[in-house]
Design a protein around this motif. Structure first.
Motif, PDB file in Angstrom:
ATOM      1  N   GLY A 125      42.222  51.694  44.865  1.00 59.38           N
ATOM      2  CA  GLY A 125      41.007  51.300  45.562  1.00 59.38           C
ATOM      3  C   GLY A 125      40.882  49.786  45.636  1.00 59.38           C
ATOM      4  N   GLU A 126      39.683  49.328  45.909  1.00 59.52           N
ATOM      5  CA  GLU A 126      39.425  47.903  46.085  1.00 59.52           C
ATOM      6  C   GLU A 126      39.747  47.097  44.831  1.00 59.52           C
ATOM      7  N   GLY A 127      40.118  45.826  45.068  1.00 53.98           N
ATOM      8  CA  GLY A 127      40.325  44.891  43.973  1.00 53.98           C
ATOM      9  C   GLY A 127      41.588  45.115  43.195  1.00 53.98           C
ATOM     10  N   GLY A 128      42.712  44.716  43.751  1.00 61.03           N
ATOM     11  CA  GLY A 128      43.969  44.862  43.032  1.00 61.03           C
ATOM     12  C   GLY A 128      43.930  44.212  41.664  1.00 61.03           C
ATOM     13  N   ALA A 129      43.249  43.064  41.566  1.00 62.55           N
ATOM     14  CA  ALA A 129      43.093  42.383  40.280  1.00 62.55           C
ATOM     15  C   ALA A 129      41.720  42.669  39.678  1.00 62.55           C
ATOM     16  N   ILE A 130      40.656  42.376  40.451  1.00 61.58           N
ATOM     17  CA  ILE A 130      39.287  42.469  39.926  1.00 61.58           C
ATOM     18  C   ILE A 130      38.393  43.111  40.974  1.00 61.58           C
ATOM     19  N   ALA A 131      37.580  44.081  40.562  1.00 66.06           N
ATOM     20  CA  ALA A 131      36.540  44.660  41.406  1.00 66.06           C
ATOM     21  C   ALA A 131      35.212  44.511  40.678  1.00 66.06           C
ATOM     22  N   SER A 132      34.220  43.942  41.370  1.00 65.12           N
ATOM     23  CA  SER A 132      32.879  43.777  40.810  1.00 65.12           C
ATOM     24  C   SER A 132      31.895  44.372  41.807  1.00 65.12           C
ATOM     25  N   LEU A 133      31.151  45.409  41.377  1.00 61.73           N
ATOM     26  CA  LEU A 133      30.342  46.195  42.305  1.00 61.73           C
ATOM     27  C   LEU A 133      28.920  46.413  41.817  1.00 61.73           C
ATOM     28  N   ASN A 134      28.061  46.742  42.771  1.00 61.06           N
ATOM     29  CA  ASN A 134      26.725  47.287  42.522  1.00 61.06           C
ATOM     30  C   ASN A 134      25.895  46.506  41.513  1.00 61.06           C
ATOM     31  N   GLY A 135      25.675  45.245  41.808  1.00 55.22           N
ATOM     32  CA  GLY A 135      24.822  44.417  40.967  1.00 55.22           C
ATOM     33  C   GLY A 135      25.562  43.511  40.023  1.00 55.22           C
ATOM     34  N   GLY A 136      26.857  43.670  39.914  1.00 54.15           N
ATOM     35  CA  GLY A 136      27.641  42.789  39.065  1.00 54.15           C
ATOM     36  C   GLY A 136      27.997  41.518  39.805  1.00 54.15           C
ATOM     37  N   SER A 137      27.858  40.391  39.149  1.00 50.78           N
ATOM     38  CA  SER A 137      28.264  39.132  39.767  1.00 50.78           C
ATOM     39  C   SER A 137      29.619  38.725  39.211  1.00 50.78           C
ATOM     40  N   LEU A 138      30.300  37.848  39.958  1.00 50.44           N
ATOM     41  CA  LEU A 138      31.625  37.416  39.551  1.00 50.44           C
ATOM     42  C   LEU A 138      31.779  35.940  39.846  1.00 50.44           C
ATOM     43  N   THR A 139      32.159  35.168  38.820  1.00 52.22           N
ATOM     44  CA  THR A 139      32.472  33.751  38.970  1.00 52.22           C
ATOM     45  C   THR A 139      33.878  33.542  38.431  1.00 52.22           C
ATOM     46  N   ILE A 140      34.719  32.895  39.229  1.00 53.73           N
ATOM     47  CA  ILE A 140      36.089  32.607  38.814  1.00 53.73           C
ATOM     48  C   ILE A 140      36.286  31.099  38.898  1.00 53.73           C
ATOM     49  N   THR A 141      36.702  30.478  37.770  1.00 51.19           N
ATOM     50  CA  THR A 141      36.950  29.032  37.752  1.00 51.19           C
ATOM     51  C   THR A 141      38.295  28.735  37.107  1.00 51.19           C
ATOM     52  N   ASN A 142      38.963  27.729  37.636  1.00 52.02           N
ATOM     53  CA  ASN A 142      40.222  27.242  37.066  1.00 52.02           C
ATOM     54  C   ASN A 142      41.180  28.362  36.701  1.00 52.02           C
ATOM     55  N   SER A 143      41.311  29.330  37.586  1.00 52.58           N
ATOM     56  CA  SER A 143      42.154  30.492  37.325  1.00 52.58           C
ATOM     57  C   SER A 143      43.070  30.748  38.509  1.00 52.58           C
ATOM     58  N   ALA A 144      44.174  31.423  38.258  1.00 56.21           N
ATOM     59  CA  ALA A 144      45.094  31.840  39.319  1.00 56.21           C
ATOM     60  C   ALA A 144      45.034  33.356  39.443  1.00 56.21           C
ATOM     61  N   ILE A 145      44.819  33.813  40.673  1.00 59.52           N
ATOM     62  CA  ILE A 145      44.825  35.242  40.977  1.00 59.52           C
ATOM     63  C   ILE A 145      45.989  35.429  41.947  1.00 59.52           C
ATOM     64  N   ARG A 146      47.086  36.016  41.480  1.00 60.12           N
ATOM     65  CA  ARG A 146      48.262  36.084  42.349  1.00 60.12           C
ATOM     66  C   ARG A 146      49.089  37.347  42.101  1.00 60.12           C
ATOM     67  N   ARG A 147      49.785  37.746  43.180  1.00 55.23           N
ATOM     68  CA  ARG A 147      50.686  38.907  43.149  1.00 55.23           C
ATOM     69  C   ARG A 147      50.006  40.189  42.678  1.00 55.23           C
ATOM     70  N   ASN A 148      48.787  40.407  43.150  1.00 51.36           N
ATOM     71  CA  ASN A 148      48.056  41.638  42.881  1.00 51.36           C
ATOM     72  C   ASN A 148      47.989  42.431  44.180  1.00 51.36           C
ATOM     73  N   SER A 149      47.778  43.738  44.104  1.00 50.48           N
ATOM     74  CA  SER A 149      47.730  44.518  45.337  1.00 50.48           C
ATOM     75  C   SER A 149      46.786  45.703  45.221  1.00 50.48           C
ATOM     76  N   SER A 150      46.260  46.075  46.388  1.00 45.10           N
ATOM     77  CA  SER A 150      45.454  47.273  46.545  1.00 45.10           C
ATOM     78  C   SER A 150      46.167  48.143  47.568  1.00 45.10           C
ATOM     79  N   SER A 151      46.529  49.349  47.199  1.00 49.94           N
ATOM     80  CA  SER A 151      47.380  50.143  48.079  1.00 49.94           C
ATOM     81  C   SER A 151      46.649  50.798  49.238  1.00 49.94           C
ATOM     82  N   LYS A 152      45.341  50.969  49.150  1.00 49.17           N
ATOM     83  CA  LYS A 152      44.660  51.660  50.230  1.00 49.17           C
ATOM     84  C   LYS A 152      43.527  50.850  50.849  1.00 49.17           C
ATOM     85  N   TYR A 153      42.744  50.160  50.064  1.00 46.82           N
ATOM     86  CA  TYR A 153      41.541  49.537  50.592  1.00 46.82           C
ATOM     87  C   TYR A 153      41.627  48.016  50.553  1.00 46.82           C
TER      88      TYR A 153
END
Length: 168
Positions: A125-153
């Motif tokens: 499903g959604e978010g090969g690396a990270i999924a944040s849903l339904n009221g959850g907040s997400l802050t990403i700083t000084n990070s690398a998000i790479r080579r992740n995949s979602s097969s359908k969405y």
């Protein structure tokens, strides 16, 4: 670097989940290498995880599950922060290959990822690396998000949805 037992990351988080108020998990200076997980680690309370750096310590889900499932958090203790780790090889048939943040019967977290490398995770499903849903907040700083995949969405790297007026 054990997956379970006294002194493990799983035991520290399980103990924090059962304790009132915010908690902090920090690693001893001599902890290096990889923590290979046998399954996802649930986070259900306010928590700060301070790793020694993504080049020093890896949390490896070993393609068996996601790394962290964040949810069922009580108000006002909704803050979850993960820093200084490499998060890799999460693999789930659901959402969020490395981290899934959703209410799960309580509240979703105000999730912060800082100084991390999140790589080589997969979800159906959604978010090969990270999924944040339904009221959850997400802050990403000084990070690398790479080579992740979602097969359908959507969101091979990151997916944020159902957050009211918040926008990713």
């Amino acid at each position: 670097t054990n997956d379970s037992g006294a002194g493990s990351l799983r035991a520290a988080i399980t103990g924090a989940n059962g304790a009132p108020g915010p908690d902090t998990v920090s690693f001893a200076a001599n902890v290096t290498g990889s923590i290979v997980l046998s399954g996802a680690i649930p986070i259900s309370g306010a928590l700060e995880i301070n790793g020694p750096g993504p080049g020093v310590l890896t949390v490896n889900a070993n393609d068996t599950d996601r790394i962290f499932t964040v949810g069922n958090i009580g108000i006002p203790d909704r803050v979850v922060s993960i820093s200084g780790l490499r998060l890799t090889n999460g693999n789930t048939g659901g959402l969020g290959g490395a981290i899934y943040n959703e209410p799960l019967g309580g509240e979703a977290a105000e999730l912060t990822i800082a100084n991390c490398v999140v790589t080589s995770n997969r979800s159906y499903g959604e978010g090969g690396a990270i999924a944040s849903l339904n009221g959850g907040s997400l802050t990403i700083t000084n990070s690398a998000i790479r080579r992740n995949s979602s097969s359908k969405y959507d969101g091979g790297g990151v997916y944020v949805g159902g957050t009211g007026n918040d926008q990713p």
